[in-house]
Design an enzyme around this catalytic site. Structure first.
Site, mmCIF file in Angstrom:
data_model
loop_
_atom_site.group_PDB
_atom_site.id
_atom_site.type_symbol
_atom_site.label_atom_id
_atom_site.label_comp_id
_atom_site.label_asym_id
_atom_site.label_seq_id
_atom_site.Cartn_x
_atom_site.Cartn_y
_atom_site.Cartn_z
ATOM 1 N N ASN A 22 -8.171 -8.780 0.348
ATOM 2 C CA ASN A 22 -7.171 -7.715 0.427
ATOM 3 C C ASN A 22 -7.504 -6.710 1.535
ATOM 4 O O ASN A 22 -8.556 -6.800 2.178
ATOM 5 C CB ASN A 22 -7.054 -6.974 -0.910
ATOM 6 C CG ASN A 22 -5.959 -7.536 -1.791
ATOM 7 O OD1 ASN A 22 -4.844 -7.793 -1.335
ATOM 8 N ND2 ASN A 22 -6.263 -7.744 -3.066
ATOM 9 N N ASP A 60 -6.414 -2.777 -3.179
ATOM 10 C CA ASP A 60 -5.566 -3.942 -2.963
ATOM 11 C C ASP A 60 -5.139 -3.952 -1.499
ATOM 12 O O ASP A 60 -5.971 -3.771 -0.621
ATOM 13 C CB ASP A 60 -4.382 -3.911 -3.933
ATOM 14 C CG ASP A 60 -3.850 -5.301 -4.241
ATOM 15 O OD1 ASP A 60 -3.299 -5.933 -3.319
ATOM 16 O OD2 ASP A 60 -3.957 -5.751 -5.399
ATOM 17 N N GLU A 102 3.936 -8.735 -2.940
ATOM 18 C CA GLU A 102 2.865 -8.580 -1.940
ATOM 19 C C GLU A 102 3.439 -8.651 -0.530
ATOM 20 O O GLU A 102 4.602 -8.984 -0.319
ATOM 21 C CB GLU A 102 1.812 -9.694 -2.103
ATOM 22 C CG GLU A 102 0.518 -9.248 -2.771
ATOM 23 C CD GLU A 102 -0.356 -8.359 -1.894
ATOM 24 O OE1 GLU A 102 0.080 -8.010 -0.766
ATOM 25 O OE2 GLU A 102 -1.449 -7.998 -2.331
#
Length: 286
Positions: A142, A193, A14
């Site tokens: 997100n 996301d 991430e």
């Protein structure tokens, strides 16, 4: 056409950040408690005692790093960290997730339950020493990113499959009014996301479970997608010398051993040259 940029697999990759002064990509393996980087083919990582997920750049050698307990000043030369402010430090259920610096020098950061407990997280903004809650009752925070003209911010609670748009005050960057639905991916059964906005105002959204990052125009029209050899694309970032390379982190989380054996590049970090033209990441002002 995308290629593997870094072959170290992450359980939950991430937060990719292209540091404009260092010309270097940084990213996180959240559940592996690692900050990772690569420069001229040389791999490096730092380990922490807790989950870490997102960062902004403060200066050439300093990051503002988000963890499950706070925002930290992190020295890239020494590897030392110093607490800037607590972030849900008394809540053992949650951790930090998606985050990005805004055009005013602030830093937006989302939290979520470590097991995606419904409504356990929030989205906050850190600016001028203050942490203010912006969005409560978030399950998976997100897609935090900002239009190049400073007009709005985007964000999502992934489980809703809706990307929201929020008008921002031009002087302070604080949200004004109520956020509205910018993009509803329910019909397409796509899971938004991480996301980033390019110089034209198009938003590039990683879609968990769909092997891709998809670009949408400011009016919500689908423009194109970039595929990656990994099931779970998690977050994009533009970088490279002219900010035309689209980097993307991915994850192995939720995949079984057979899926990983068939597609061993799951969890690796990818690069797609000449994908678009990105904005330089904004500096965090501490």
């Amino acid at each position: 056409m995308s290629v593997v940029f870094d072959d170290r697999p992450c359980d939950l990759g991430e937060g990719p950040l292209w540091h404009p002064e260092r010309a270097q990509l940084f990213w996180f393996d959240i559940t592996g408690n690692r900050l990772m980087t690569q420069k001229d083919g040389q791999q490096q990582s730092w380990n922490f005692p807790e989950n870490v997920s997102a960062a902004g750049w403060v200066d050439q050698d300093t990051l503002l790093k988000a963890s499950e307990t706070g925002l930290w000043r992190f020295d890239l030369k020494t590897g030392e960290r110093a607490l800037v402010t607590h972030l849900e430090a008394d809540n053992t259920v949650t951790r930090s997730n998606d985050g990005r610096a805004d055009p005013w020098g602030g830093f937006w950061i989302g939290t979520m339950g470590k097991n995606a407990e419904p409504g356990a997280g929030s989205i906050y903004r850190f600016w001028r020493g203050e942490v203010r809650q912006l969005v409560p009752d978030v399950t998976i925070s997100n897609a935090i990113c900002f239009a190049p003209d400073r007009s709005c911010a985007y964000f999502t609670d992934t489980v809703t499959r809706q990307v929201m748009r929020w008008s921002l005050n031009p002087e302070t960057g604080w949200p004004e009014g109520q956020s509205t639905v910018f993009l509803d991916l329910t019909k397409d059964q796509l899971n938004p996301d991480g996301a980033v906005v390019d110089t034209s105002g198009n938003i590039w959204i990683a879609q968990w479970g769909a092997n891709r990052v998809a670009a949408y125009a400011p009016d919500g029209q689908f423009l194109k997608s970039v595929g990656f050899d990994a099931a779970h694309a998690s977050c994009p970032a533009f970088g490279g010398p002219d900010l035309t390379t689209l980097f993307c982190t991915t994850a192995r989380q939720g995949l079984d051993a057979a899926q990983i054996e068939i597609q061993p590049t799951n969890g690796m970090t990818f690069a797609a040259p000449d994908a678009g033209k990105g904005q330089a990441e904004h500096r965090v002002i501490l």
